[in-house]
Every structure is written in structure tokens, then in C-alpha cells.
Design an enzyme around this catalytic site. Structure first.
Site, PDB file in Angstrom:
ATOM      1  N   ARG A   1      -1.100  -8.400  13.228  1.00 17.97           N
ATOM      2  CA  ARG A   1      -1.592  -7.803  12.787  1.00 17.97           C
ATOM      3  C   ARG A   1      -2.421  -8.554  11.583  1.00 17.97           C
ATOM      4  O   ARG A   1      -3.340  -7.785  11.281  1.00 17.97           O
ATOM      5  CB  ARG A   1      -0.062  -7.160  11.751  1.00 17.97           C
TER       6      ARG A   1
ATOM      7  N   ARG B   1      10.518  -0.653  12.242  1.00 16.99           N
ATOM      8  CA  ARG B   1      10.022  -0.154  12.626  1.00 16.99           C
ATOM      9  C   ARG B   1       9.603  -1.026  13.993  1.00 16.99           C
ATOM     10  O   ARG B   1       9.671  -1.972  13.590  1.00 16.99           O
ATOM     11  CB  ARG B   1       7.937  -0.137  11.588  1.00 16.99           C
TER      12      ARG B   1
ATOM     13  N   ARG C   1     -10.215   0.012   8.003  1.00 17.38           N
ATOM     14  CA  ARG C   1      -9.955  -0.872   8.370  1.00 17.38           C
ATOM     15  C   ARG C   1     -10.932  -1.848   8.910  1.00 17.38           C
ATOM     16  O   ARG C   1     -10.912  -3.225   9.680  1.00 17.38           O
ATOM     17  CB  ARG C   1      -8.640  -0.491   9.672  1.00 17.38           C
TER      18      ARG C   1
ATOM     19  N   LYS D   1       1.108  -1.299   0.272  1.00 20.45           N
ATOM     20  CA  LYS D   1       0.220   0.078  -0.224  1.00 20.45           C
ATOM     21  C   LYS D   1       1.279   1.395  -0.408  1.00 20.45           C
ATOM     22  O   LYS D   1       1.057   1.843  -0.297  1.00 20.45           O
ATOM     23  CB  LYS D   1      -1.367  -0.166   0.926  1.00 20.45           C
TER      24      LYS D   1
ATOM     25  N   ARG E   1      12.180  -4.202   5.753  1.00 21.16           N
ATOM     26  CA  ARG E   1      11.715  -3.345   5.709  1.00 21.16           C
ATOM     27  C   ARG E   1      12.554  -2.722   6.048  1.00 21.16           C
ATOM     28  O   ARG E   1      13.010  -2.230   7.214  1.00 21.16           O
ATOM     29  CB  ARG E   1      10.387  -3.056   5.684  1.00 21.16           C
TER      30      ARG E   1
HETATM   31  P1  AP5 Z   1       4.511  -1.623   1.974  1.00 21.57           P
HETATM   32  O1  AP5 Z   1       3.664  -0.867   0.643  1.00 21.57           O
HETATM   33  O2  AP5 Z   1       5.566  -1.129   3.014  1.00 21.57           O
HETATM   34  O3  AP5 Z   1       4.198  -2.417   2.502  1.00 21.57           O
HETATM   35  P2  AP5 Z   1       2.060  -2.038   3.357  1.00 21.57           P
HETATM   36  O4  AP5 Z   1       0.734  -2.262   2.392  1.00 21.57           O
HETATM   37  O5  AP5 Z   1       1.890  -0.778   3.268  1.00 21.57           O
HETATM   38  O6  AP5 Z   1       1.845  -2.963   4.476  1.00 21.57           O
HETATM   39  P3  AP5 Z   1       2.201  -1.741   6.059  1.00 21.57           P
HETATM   40  O7  AP5 Z   1       3.189  -2.583   7.082  1.00 21.57           O
HETATM   41  O8  AP5 Z   1       2.493  -0.149   6.520  1.00 21.57           O
HETATM   42  O9  AP5 Z   1       0.608  -2.237   6.231  1.00 21.57           O
HETATM   43  P4  AP5 Z   1      -0.401  -1.628   7.908  1.00 21.57           P
HETATM   44  O10 AP5 Z   1      -1.732  -1.761   7.698  1.00 21.57           O
HETATM   45  O11 AP5 Z   1       0.198  -3.310   8.877  1.00 21.57           O
HETATM   46  O12 AP5 Z   1       0.461  -0.787   8.822  1.00 21.57           O
HETATM   47  P5  AP5 Z   1      -0.613   1.047   8.685  1.00 21.57           P
HETATM   48  O13 AP5 Z   1       0.946   1.383   8.600  1.00 21.57           O
HETATM   49  O14 AP5 Z   1      -1.189   0.768   8.153  1.00 21.57           O
HETATM   50  O15 AP5 Z   1       4.984  -2.572   1.481  1.00 21.57           O
HETATM   51  C1  AP5 Z   1       6.202  -3.635   2.726  1.00 21.57           C
HETATM   52  C2  AP5 Z   1       7.648  -4.130   2.460  1.00 21.57           C
HETATM   53  O16 AP5 Z   1       7.587  -4.661   0.811  1.00 21.57           O
HETATM   54  C3  AP5 Z   1       8.462  -2.804   1.883  1.00 21.57           C
HETATM   55  O17 AP5 Z   1      10.240  -2.672   2.448  1.00 21.57           O
HETATM   56  C4  AP5 Z   1       8.398  -2.994   0.175  1.00 21.57           C
HETATM   57  O18 AP5 Z   1      10.061  -2.527   0.135  1.00 21.57           O
HETATM   58  C5  AP5 Z   1       8.590  -4.387  -0.216  1.00 21.57           C
HETATM   59  N1  AP5 Z   1       7.680  -4.731  -1.561  1.00 21.57           N
HETATM   60  C6  AP5 Z   1       6.277  -3.730  -1.673  1.00 21.57           C
HETATM   61  N2  AP5 Z   1       5.806  -4.252  -2.940  1.00 21.57           N
HETATM   62  C7  AP5 Z   1       6.884  -5.334  -3.105  1.00 21.57           C
HETATM   63  C8  AP5 Z   1       6.907  -6.252  -4.051  1.00 21.57           C
HETATM   64  N3  AP5 Z   1       6.012  -5.771  -4.987  1.00 21.57           N
HETATM   65  N4  AP5 Z   1       7.212  -6.648  -4.285  1.00 21.57           N
HETATM   66  C9  AP5 Z   1       8.868  -6.860  -3.110  1.00 21.57           C
HETATM   67  N5  AP5 Z   1       8.687  -6.002  -1.956  1.00 21.57           N
HETATM   68  C10 AP5 Z   1       7.351  -5.285  -2.451  1.00 21.57           C
HETATM   69  O19 AP5 Z   1      -0.998   0.635  10.089  1.00 21.57           O
HETATM   70  C11 AP5 Z   1      -0.132   0.508  11.513  1.00 21.57           C
HETATM   71  C12 AP5 Z   1      -0.813   0.331  12.936  1.00 21.57           C
HETATM   72  O20 AP5 Z   1      -1.534   1.511  13.144  1.00 21.57           O
HETATM   73  C13 AP5 Z   1      -1.335  -1.024  13.040  1.00 21.57           C
HETATM   74  O21 AP5 Z   1      -0.882  -2.025  12.953  1.00 21.57           O
HETATM   75  C14 AP5 Z   1      -2.491  -0.517  13.369  1.00 21.57           C
HETATM   76  O22 AP5 Z   1      -2.364  -0.216  14.522  1.00 21.57           O
HETATM   77  C15 AP5 Z   1      -2.627   1.297  13.103  1.00 21.57           C
HETATM   78  N6  AP5 Z   1      -4.016   1.938  12.921  1.00 21.57           N
HETATM   79  C16 AP5 Z   1      -3.663   2.187  11.437  1.00 21.57           C
HETATM   80  N7  AP5 Z   1      -4.845   2.902  10.549  1.00 21.57           N
HETATM   81  C17 AP5 Z   1      -5.793   2.343  11.737  1.00 21.57           C
HETATM   82  C18 AP5 Z   1      -7.076   2.193  11.265  1.00 21.57           C
HETATM   83  N8  AP5 Z   1      -7.423   2.536  10.449  1.00 21.57           N
HETATM   84  N9  AP5 Z   1      -8.260   1.775  12.612  1.00 21.57           N
HETATM   85  C19 AP5 Z   1      -6.616   1.135  13.707  1.00 21.57           C
HETATM   86  N10 AP5 Z   1      -5.922   1.069  14.298  1.00 21.57           N
HETATM   87  C20 AP5 Z   1      -5.341   1.759  12.689  1.00 21.57           C
HETATM   88 ZN    ZN Z   2       2.209   1.238   4.789  1.00 19.34          ZN
END
Ligand code: AP5
Ligand code: ZN
Length: 216
Positions: free
Chosen positions: A173, A162, A90, A13, A129
Site C-alpha cells: 500500500r 482490517r 488516488r 484521513k 488499528r
Molecule cells: P486512520 O485515520 O484510520 O488512517 P487513514 O489515513 O484513514 O488510513 P487508511 O489505512 O484507511 O488509508 P488507506 O488509504 O490505506 O485505506 P483506504 O481505506 O482508503 O488512522 C490509522 C490509525 O492510526 C488508527 O488506528 C488511528 O487511531 C491512528 N491515528 C490516526 N491519527 C493519529 C495520530 N495523529 N497519532 C497517533 N495515532 C493516530 O483504502 C483501502 C484500499 O481500497 C486501498 O488499498 C485500495 O485497494 C482500495 N481503494 C480505495 N480507494 C481507492 C481509489 N480511489 N482507487 C483505487 N483503489 C482504491
Molecule cells: Zn481510512
């Protein structure tokens, strides 16, 4: 463009959102980045959120809806050029509240794109990452290494891992994702704005498929 990116942790994402921003000028709204900014600023909300995030749980719907509502109604870029929502909604209640907000603003959601990847692939993506905290830019030790070791390509500032990017928190997660977030896929299917993409492919292919499903 007004769209939502849905996908498990590590689906890509945060990797794909900047491409959408470059192409459409829309605003990248990542609730994870917003929460991490609160943590680094040391706010009370940040302190509360950090405990939940490090354990892989979800911050309350009330807090998250409030954050998004504030951005959507005051951010001029969102109003003029649209938004890419990353990490929100979410839960079903968050999806319902988002629809209400956008209805009030008379700017309904146009697309919900699901980045699909099997759980097994996500462990290596998450544990490798590296992020640049100030911008949210993400890299990968093997799949997308920075030009200089442990340094951001744009600013040269240090990259970090992170605090929730470990195998134990990832398990929780993924569990939260399957139980609480995946139901929103059906929610958007019923509204006829869903598209699913194979996000196990390399990032360039994933980007190509996103563009295709948006109709460009
Ligand atoms: P990356 O693009 O960084 O992954 P992502 O989909 O953004 O994953 P996240 O881990 O950020 O998602 P998340 O939903 O767990 O965390 P968030 O920050 O939203 O890619 C990952 C890695 O893979 C990178 O190293 C990249 O280079 C590599 N990569 C990407 N694409 C690739 C490909 N095609 N092939 C190979 N490698 C690839 O949320 C964090 C926390 O915040 C949550 O756990 C929760 O506690 C809280 N939170 C956030 N939003 C809410 C909400 N709406 N409600 C409640 N709690 C919330
Ligand atoms: Zn992310």
C-alpha cells in the site's frame, strides 16, 4: 466545504474526516469504506475488490470514478453542504476526472490537504488499528483505545482488524501510495489549492493545523 484529504495509509484521513463533518456538515466520502461495504454485502464488485485490497493494490480508475460520480451527482448532502473526499483521487487520471465532474456540477474543489507522515511511523498505526465496520470509525489499541475493550464507543458493537492491516500488505500500500498517489500532490500544488500538514503530531494538533490551513 469541498475538499480532498491526501495521505499514506495510516496518515489519519479517516480519523480527521469526522471532525470536518462535525464542523462543516459536509459528507465524508471514503472510497475505502465504500469498497469495504461492498465486500461485507457480498456483491460481485466487493469480491473483486477484496482480492485487490488485501494485496495492497489499487482498484481500477474506471470503477472508482463511477462510484464517486454517482455519489457526487445524487447525494443531497454533498450537493448542499459539500464533501470530504478520503482515499479519492488516488491517481492522476482520477484527479482529472474529478475536476471534470466538479466542473460539470459547477462546484470546484476548494482545498487539497496533504497529511504528511514518514513511512516508519505508519507500521505501528496500521498494525494497532481497530475499526467499527458499520460506521468506519477507527480506534487504536494504544494511541486511541475504545472505552470498552474491543467495543465501539457509540454502538457497543465489536471492533475488528482490517484484513489489509498487516505488515506485508502495508508495504504494498505504501508502494502504491508513493508511485501512484503522491503525484497528485504536485497536481494540486499547480492549482494553488494544496496545503501540507505535519500529521506525525498528535490528533488534536493535526486537527488544529487543518482548521488553520482552511482559514478558520
Ligand atoms: P486512520 O485515520 O484510520 O488512517 P487513514 O489515513 O484513514 O488510513 P487508511 O489505512 O484507511 O488509508 P488507506 O488509504 O490505506 O485505506 P483506504 O481505506 O482508503 O488512522 C490509522 C490509525 O492510526 C488508527 O488506528 C488511528 O487511531 C491512528 N491515528 C490516526 N491519527 C493519529 C495520530 N495523529 N497519532 C497517533 N495515532 C493516530 O483504502 C483501502 C484500499 O481500497 C486501498 O488499498 C485500495 O485497494 C482500495 N481503494 C480505495 N480507494 C481507492 C481509489 N480511489 N482507487 C483505487 N483503489 C482504491
Ligand atoms: Zn481510512
Amino acid at each position: 466545504l469541498r475538499m480532498v484529504l491526501i495521505g499514506p495509509p495510516g496518515a489519519g484521513k479517516g480519523t480527521q474526516a469526522p471532525n470536518l463533518v462535525n464542523k462543516f456538515g459536509a459528507y465524508h466520502l471514503s472510497t475505502g469504506d465504500m469498497l469495504r461495504a461492498q465486500v461485507s454485502q457480498g456483491t460481485p464488485l466487493g469480491a473483486e475488490a477484496k482480492k485487490i485490497m488485501d494485496k495492497g493494490g489499487l482498484v481500477s480508475d474506471e470503477i472508482m470514478v463511477g462510484m464517486i460520480k454517482n455519489e457526487l451527482s445524487t447525494n443531497p448532502v454533498c450537493q448542499k453542504s459539500g464533501f470530504i473526499l478520503d482515499g479519492f483521487p488516488r491517481t492522476i487520471p482520477q484527479a482529472e476526472k474529478l475536476d471534470e465532474m466538479l466542473q460539470d456540477l459547477k462546484t470546484p474543489l476548494q482545498k487539497a490537504v496533504e497529511l504528511k507522515v514518514d513511512d516508519e511511523l505508519l507500521v505501528s498505526r496500521i498494525t494497532g488499528r481497530l475499526i467499527h465496520p458499520a460506521s468506519g470509525r477507527s480506534y487504536h489499541k494504544m494511541f486511541n483505545p475504545p472505552k470498552q475493550d474491543m467495543k465501539d464507543d457509540v454502538t457497543g458493537e465489536p471492533l475488528i482488524q482490517r484484513s489489509d492491516d498487516n505488515a506485508e500488505a502495508l508495504k504494498k500500500r505504501l508502494d502504491s501510495y508513493h508511485k501512484q498517489t503522491e503525484p497528485i500532490v504536485d497536481y494540486y500544488k499547480k492549482k494553488n489549492i494544496w496545503a501540507g500538514i505535519d500529521a506525525a503530531q498528535n490528533p488534536t494538533k493535526v486537527w488544529g493545523d487543518i482548521i488553520k490551513c482552511l482559514g478558520f
